[in-house]
Design a protein around this motif. Structure first.
Motif, PDB file in Angstrom:
ATOM      1  N   PHE B 126       0.837  -1.202   0.000  1.00  0.00           N
ATOM      2  CA  PHE B 126       0.000   0.000   0.000  1.00  0.00           C
ATOM      3  C   PHE B 126       0.877   1.259   0.000  1.00  0.00           C
ATOM      4  CE2 PHE B 126      -2.291   3.256   2.568  1.00  0.00           C
ATOM      5  CZ  PHE B 126      -3.436   3.395   1.813  1.00  0.00           C
ATOM      6  N   TRP B 127       1.964   1.195   0.760  1.00  0.00           N
ATOM      7  CA  TRP B 127       2.831   2.360   0.937  1.00  0.00           C
ATOM      8  C   TRP B 127       3.650   2.648  -0.320  1.00  0.00           C
ATOM      9  CZ3 TRP B 127       7.731   2.299   4.516  1.00  0.00           C
ATOM     10  CH2 TRP B 127       8.214   3.609   4.673  1.00  0.00           C
ATOM     11  N   VAL B 128       4.359   1.639  -0.803  1.00  0.00           N
ATOM     12  CA  VAL B 128       5.278   1.874  -1.922  1.00  0.00           C
ATOM     13  C   VAL B 128       5.228   0.803  -3.012  1.00  0.00           C
ATOM     14  CG1 VAL B 128       6.908   3.303  -0.650  1.00  0.00           C
ATOM     15  CG2 VAL B 128       7.138   0.812  -0.559  1.00  0.00           C
ATOM     16  N   ASP B 312      10.112  -8.781  -0.063  1.00  0.00           N
ATOM     17  CA  ASP B 312      10.533  -7.611   0.717  1.00  0.00           C
ATOM     18  C   ASP B 312       9.347  -6.869   1.328  1.00  0.00           C
ATOM     19  OD1 ASP B 312      13.084  -8.200   0.000  1.00  0.00           O
ATOM     20  OD2 ASP B 312      13.357  -6.507  -1.384  1.00  0.00           O
ATOM     21  N   ALA B 313       8.128  -7.215   0.875  1.00  0.00           N
ATOM     22  CA  ALA B 313       6.947  -6.465   1.326  1.00  0.00           C
ATOM     23  C   ALA B 313       6.835  -6.450   2.847  1.00  0.00           C
ATOM     24  CB  ALA B 313       5.679  -7.047   0.699  1.00  0.00           C
ATOM     25  N   GLY B 314       7.171  -7.592   3.481  1.00  0.00           N
ATOM     26  CA  GLY B 314       7.016  -7.711   4.931  1.00  0.00           C
ATOM     27  C   GLY B 314       7.894  -6.737   5.696  1.00  0.00           C
ATOM     28  N   PHE B 315       9.206  -6.716   5.382  1.00  0.00           N
ATOM     29  CA  PHE B 315      10.062  -5.822   6.179  1.00  0.00           C
ATOM     30  C   PHE B 315       9.850  -4.360   5.804  1.00  0.00           C
ATOM     31  CE2 PHE B 315      13.422  -6.294   2.859  1.00  0.00           C
ATOM     32  CZ  PHE B 315      13.913  -4.993   2.792  1.00  0.00           C
ATOM     33  N   ILE B 316       9.548  -4.106   4.527  1.00  0.00           N
ATOM     34  CA  ILE B 316       9.258  -2.722   4.135  1.00  0.00           C
ATOM     35  C   ILE B 316       7.994  -2.230   4.858  1.00  0.00           C
ATOM     36  CG2 ILE B 316       8.554  -1.227   2.216  1.00  0.00           C
ATOM     37  CD1 ILE B 316      10.409  -2.894   0.406  1.00  0.00           C
ATOM     38  N   GLY B 317       6.976  -3.096   4.883  1.00  0.00           N
ATOM     39  CA  GLY B 317       5.739  -2.734   5.577  1.00  0.00           C
ATOM     40  C   GLY B 317       5.949  -2.577   7.071  1.00  0.00           C
ATOM     41  N   ALA B 318       6.783  -3.443   7.659  1.00  0.00           N
ATOM     42  CA  ALA B 318       7.067  -3.320   9.098  1.00  0.00           C
ATOM     43  C   ALA B 318       7.750  -1.982   9.375  1.00  0.00           C
ATOM     44  CB  ALA B 318       7.943  -4.486   9.562  1.00  0.00           C
ATOM     45  N   ALA B 319       8.686  -1.599   8.497  1.00  0.00           N
ATOM     46  CA  ALA B 319       9.336  -0.290   8.646  1.00  0.00           C
ATOM     47  C   ALA B 319       8.302   0.826   8.484  1.00  0.00           C
ATOM     48  CB  ALA B 319      10.447  -0.143   7.605  1.00  0.00           C
ATOM     49  N   GLY B 320       7.362   0.618   7.575  1.00  0.00           N
ATOM     50  CA  GLY B 320       6.280   1.596   7.384  1.00  0.00           C
ATOM     51  C   GLY B 320       5.425   1.743   8.637  1.00  0.00           C
ATOM     52  N   CYS B 321       5.196   0.617   9.330  1.00  0.00           N
ATOM     53  CA  CYS B 321       4.437   0.679  10.587  1.00  0.00           C
ATOM     54  C   CYS B 321       5.213   1.465  11.638  1.00  0.00           C
ATOM     55  CB  CYS B 321       4.139  -0.729  11.102  1.00  0.00           C
ATOM     56  SG  CYS B 321       2.991  -1.637  10.050  1.00  0.00           S
ATOM     57  N   ALA B 322       6.535   1.305  11.651  1.00  0.00           N
ATOM     58  CA  ALA B 322       7.375   2.077  12.579  1.00  0.00           C
ATOM     59  C   ALA B 322       7.236   3.565  12.268  1.00  0.00           C
ATOM     60  CB  ALA B 322       8.834   1.630  12.454  1.00  0.00           C
ATOM     61  N   ARG B 323       7.220   3.884  10.999  1.00  0.00           N
ATOM     62  CA  ARG B 323       7.077   5.284  10.577  1.00  0.00           C
ATOM     63  C   ARG B 323       5.708   5.845  10.981  1.00  0.00           C
ATOM     64  NH1 ARG B 323       5.005   6.980   5.741  1.00  0.00           N
ATOM     65  NH2 ARG B 323       5.541   9.090   5.047  1.00  0.00           N
ATOM     66  N   LEU B 324       4.644   5.031  10.796  1.00  0.00           N
ATOM     67  CA  LEU B 324       3.301   5.452  11.222  1.00  0.00           C
ATOM     68  C   LEU B 324       3.286   5.762  12.708  1.00  0.00           C
ATOM     69  CD1 LEU B 324       0.732   2.983   9.559  1.00  0.00           C
ATOM     70  CD2 LEU B 324       1.096   5.402   9.027  1.00  0.00           C
ATOM     71  N   LEU B 325       3.959   4.896  13.473  1.00  0.00           N
ATOM     72  CA  LEU B 325       3.989   5.037  14.932  1.00  0.00           C
ATOM     73  C   LEU B 325       4.633   6.358  15.330  1.00  0.00           C
ATOM     74  CD1 LEU B 325       3.626   3.463  17.689  1.00  0.00           C
ATOM     75  CD2 LEU B 325       6.008   2.744  17.407  1.00  0.00           C
ATOM     76  N   VAL B 326       5.743   6.677  14.691  1.00  0.00           N
ATOM     77  CA  VAL B 326       6.468   7.904  15.016  1.00  0.00           C
ATOM     78  C   VAL B 326       5.679   9.126  14.543  1.00  0.00           C
ATOM     79  CG1 VAL B 326       8.560   9.230  14.519  1.00  0.00           C
ATOM     80  CG2 VAL B 326       8.704   6.777  14.985  1.00  0.00           C
ATOM     81  N   ASN B 327       5.091   9.022  13.351  1.00  0.00           N
ATOM     82  CA  ASN B 327       4.342  10.164  12.814  1.00  0.00           C
ATOM     83  C   ASN B 327       3.087  10.459  13.625  1.00  0.00           C
ATOM     84  OD1 ASN B 327       6.214  10.443  10.849  1.00  0.00           O
ATOM     85  ND2 ASN B 327       4.947   9.652   9.178  1.00  0.00           N
ATOM     86  N   ALA B 328       2.533   9.428  14.275  1.00  0.00           N
ATOM     87  CA  ALA B 328       1.291   9.610  15.034  1.00  0.00           C
ATOM     88  C   ALA B 328       1.539  10.350  16.335  1.00  0.00           C
ATOM     89  CB  ALA B 328       0.658   8.252  15.314  1.00  0.00           C
ATOM     90  N   LYS B 329       2.800  10.417  16.736  1.00  0.00           N
ATOM     91  CA  LYS B 329       3.089  11.006  18.062  1.00  0.00           C
ATOM     92  C   LYS B 329       3.108  12.520  18.037  1.00  0.00           C
ATOM     93  CE  LYS B 329       5.100   7.105  20.358  1.00  0.00           C
ATOM     94  NZ  LYS B 329       6.260   6.411  20.836  1.00  0.00           N
TER      95      LYS B 329
END
Lengths: 329, 329
Positions: B126-128, B312-329
Motif C-alpha cells: 500500500f505504501w510503496v 521484501d513487502a514484509g520488512f518494508i511494511g514493518a518499517a512503514g508501521c514504525a514510521r506510522l507510529l512515530v508520525n502519530a506522536k
C-alpha cells in the motif's frame, strides 16, 4: 440547556422518511417527524420533503433551527457517499443523481453529513446502542434484504464505491449451485437469510415435508399473510418445519458473521431488523453456529448481540455522522 | 543525507527472518540481512536472533543504530498485536507468549511497532508497492496458506483479536460439503486456493481425467516434485488438466475477492506470493471472474493487481508501521 449541542438526523427510506433531533450524548429527543417519501413524485419533491421533515423534527423538539449545529442524512444505495449523491436506488425510483448533501446544506446553511442508511444505523448502534461499549462493531440489518455496516474505531468503512458493508452479498455458497440473489449472483447471504427468503425457504420446505406442520394453513398464493414473523412464532409454538427453517436461518446468518470475523474481526456483531426481535433463543442459536464454524480464536470472545435502537438507529446514526463531521473540523 | 529519517523493518518467518533499513520515502536500502529463525532453539534464542538481524541490517546499510528512528517487527499469528505479543503460532513452535515488542524496545531504546506479517506486507504494498496510488487496498498472500491484510485510508484493520484480514478463512462454500481447511472448518478459501491445495486439486483431477495430461509424470508419492509452479507452467504449455486447475484457482480467488468487495469495498485488490508471479494471463482470469460474480457497481472499477515488492513487502511494511507510529506522536 446552556452549551448543549443539537444535531438533526434524517433517515430516508423507500416508503417513509424519519427525522429526529439528537444531543451530543446521542440521546434522541422524544418527539420526531415522519413523512411519506413518495419517490414517484420525483426527486425535487423528494428533496423538499426531506427539508420539511427536518424542519418538523426541529419543531417537534421545541427547538429553533438556529440551535442546530449540523445535519446528517442517510439514504439507501446506490449512492456516492463522498460526493453526497443518491445515484439510482431501486426503492427510490425514478430518482437519479440527486445532490442530497448540497441541497440540504444550501437550504439550511449548516454542515451536512451524508451516509448510507445501513452504515448510519450501524453507527447509531455503535454510538449509543448495543455497540456502545465496543471498539469495533458490525451490524447486519435483516429485512426484505440483508444490509450492513462496519465500524472500526470511529471510522465507518464506506468503501471506495460506497459499497462498504454490503453484507447481504457475502458469499456463503458456490455460485454454480447457491440460491439466486437479487443482485444476479448465486450463493449470497441475502438469498438465504433475508425475511423474504426465510418465507421462500419455508414454502420450499412444505413441498417436501412429510410430517404435520401448521405452516400449511398459511400456504396461499398471497405472500402477505405468510411472513418471517409467523414462521418464528410457529417455531416457538413447536412446529417442527418452522423450527428447521428458523434454525437454518441462524446457521446462514452465522456463516455471514464468520465471514465478517475473517475480514474485519470486530469486537461485536449486531443483528437488527424484525428477526432480531424474536428473542434470546434465536440469538443463542446464531452464537452457537458462529462458535462451531468460525475461526476458533476470535469466536471464543466475539460478542453476538441484537440491536437496541430499532428503527431509530438510522436517524440517530445520521445525527452521529453530523457530529463526527463537526468534531473533525 | 542530512535530515533523512531511517527505519528498520524486521519480518520474522518460520524458516528465516529478514530485516532491512527503509527511508522516509519507503525506499529499501539495497543491502538487507537474513538469518535462520530456528524456532526449535527456543524463544530466548529467537529474540536474540531478531536483535542480531536488526543490527546486521543497520550495518549492511552502512548506518549506525543512532541513525535509526524507529523499528517495526512483523510476525506470523497467533498474536496479540496491541499487546506486542506472539502467542503460539503453529510455525514458530515451541514459542509461546513472547513479548517481542517490549524486548526489541528495551534492547534498542527506540519506538517499536508490532504487526502481523501479512498485514505488514499489505501495508508495504500500500505504501510503496502496487497499492501506492490507492486510498484503500486489500492484499491476498498466496503460499502454503492464504493470508491477507486490509488497509483503509492509513488504517490497518488489525481486528479486535488480531485476526483482521484472515482472508484464507473467508467462506466460499458451505460447511457441510466444502473442502476441509486446516482451521477445522469446511469451505474456506484457503482449502481451495493455497499453493498446497492447488496441488491437491491437480492430484484429484488426475484421478478422474480421461484425456492425456503431462501432469501424470509428476504423480509420485513425493509432493515435493509437484508444486503449484509446475502446474502453472504446464497450463501455459497447453496441458488441459493443468489449465482447468489454474482456471478453477482463478475462480476461487475471485470469489474471495468478491467477499472482500462486499465487506470493505476497497479501491484495489492485490494478490501476492508465488502464483502471483505467473503472468498477466492469470491476473486477467481472476479479474474476469470478479466481474462475473461480484457486485456489479464496484466490480466495474475495482483494480485487480499483482504485488510488486515480492518477499521484501514484509520488512518494508514493518518499517512503514514504525514510521506510522512515530508520525502519530
Amino acid at each position: 440547556m446552556a452549551g448543549q449541542r443539537y444535531f438533526v438526523g434524517l433517515d430516508v427510506g423507500g416508503t417513509t422518511m424519519k427525522a429526529g433531533v439528537v444531543n451530543d450524548a446521542g440521546h434522541a429527543l422524544s418527539a420526531h417527524a415522519v413523512m411519506d417519501t413518495q419517490p414517484e413524485r420525483g426527486q425535487d419533491a423528494g428533496l423538499e420533503t426531506m427539508c420539511e421533515t427536518i424542519r418538523r423534527a426541529v419543531g417537534a423538539a421545541n427547538l429553533k433551527l438556529d440551535e442546530i449545529i449540523a445535519i446528517g442524512v442517510a439514504t439507501p444505495g446506490l449512492m456516492d457517499i463522498k460526493a453526497g449523491l443518491i445515484l439510482d436506488p431501486p426503492n427510490l425510483k425514478p430518482w437519479k443523481n440527486v445532490p442530497v448533501r448540497d441541497h440540504i446544506y444550501k437550504t439550511f446553511g449548516k454542515p451536512t453529513a451524508f451516509q448510507n442508511d445501513a452504515n448510519a444505523a450501524a453507527y447509531g448502534e455503535f454510538w449509543v446502542g448495543s455497540g456502545q461499549s465496543a471498539k469495533s462493531m458490525v451490524l447486519f440489518t435483516l429485512g426484505t434484504g440483508v444490509g450492513g455496516g462496519i465500524i472500526v474505531g470511529d471510522v465507518i468503512v464506506e468503501g471506495e464505491h460506497s459499497h462498504g458493508g454490503e453484507l447481504g452479498h457475502m458469499r456463503i455458497d458456490m455460485p454454480d449451485r447457491g440460491r439466486l440473489c437479487g443482485c444476479g449472483a448465486r450463493g449470497c447471504l441475502e438469498a438465504y437469510a433475508s425475511a423474504t427468503n426465510v418465507v421462500r425457504r419455508a414454502r420450499e420446505g412444505m413441498a417436501c415435508w412429510r410430517g404435520p406442520t401448521t405452516l400449511r394453513q398459511f400456504y396461499t398464493a398471497n405472500d402477505d399473510v405468510f411472513t418471517a414473523k409467523e414462521i418464528f412464532e410457529l417455531a416457538l409454538a413447536g412446529d417442527e418445519l418452522a423450527q428447521k427453517v428458523v434454525d437454518d436461518t441462524a446457521y446462514y446468518l452465522a456463516l455471514g458473521a464468520c465471514g465478517v470475523i475473517a475480514t474485519v474481526d470486530p469486537e461485536m456483531i449486531v443483528f437488527g431488523g424484525g428477526m432480531a426481535t424474536s428473542g434470546e433463543w434465536f440469538r443463542e442459536k446464531i452464537e452457537a453456529y458462529v462458535k462451531e464454524f468460525g475461526l476458533p480464536f476470535p469466536t471464543r470472545t466475539v460478542k453476538i448481540r441484537f440491536a437496541k435502537l430499532g428503527s431509530d438507529a438510522g436517524f440517530i446514526g445520521a445525527a452521529g455522522c453530523a457530529r463526527l463531521l463537526v468534531n473533525a473540523k
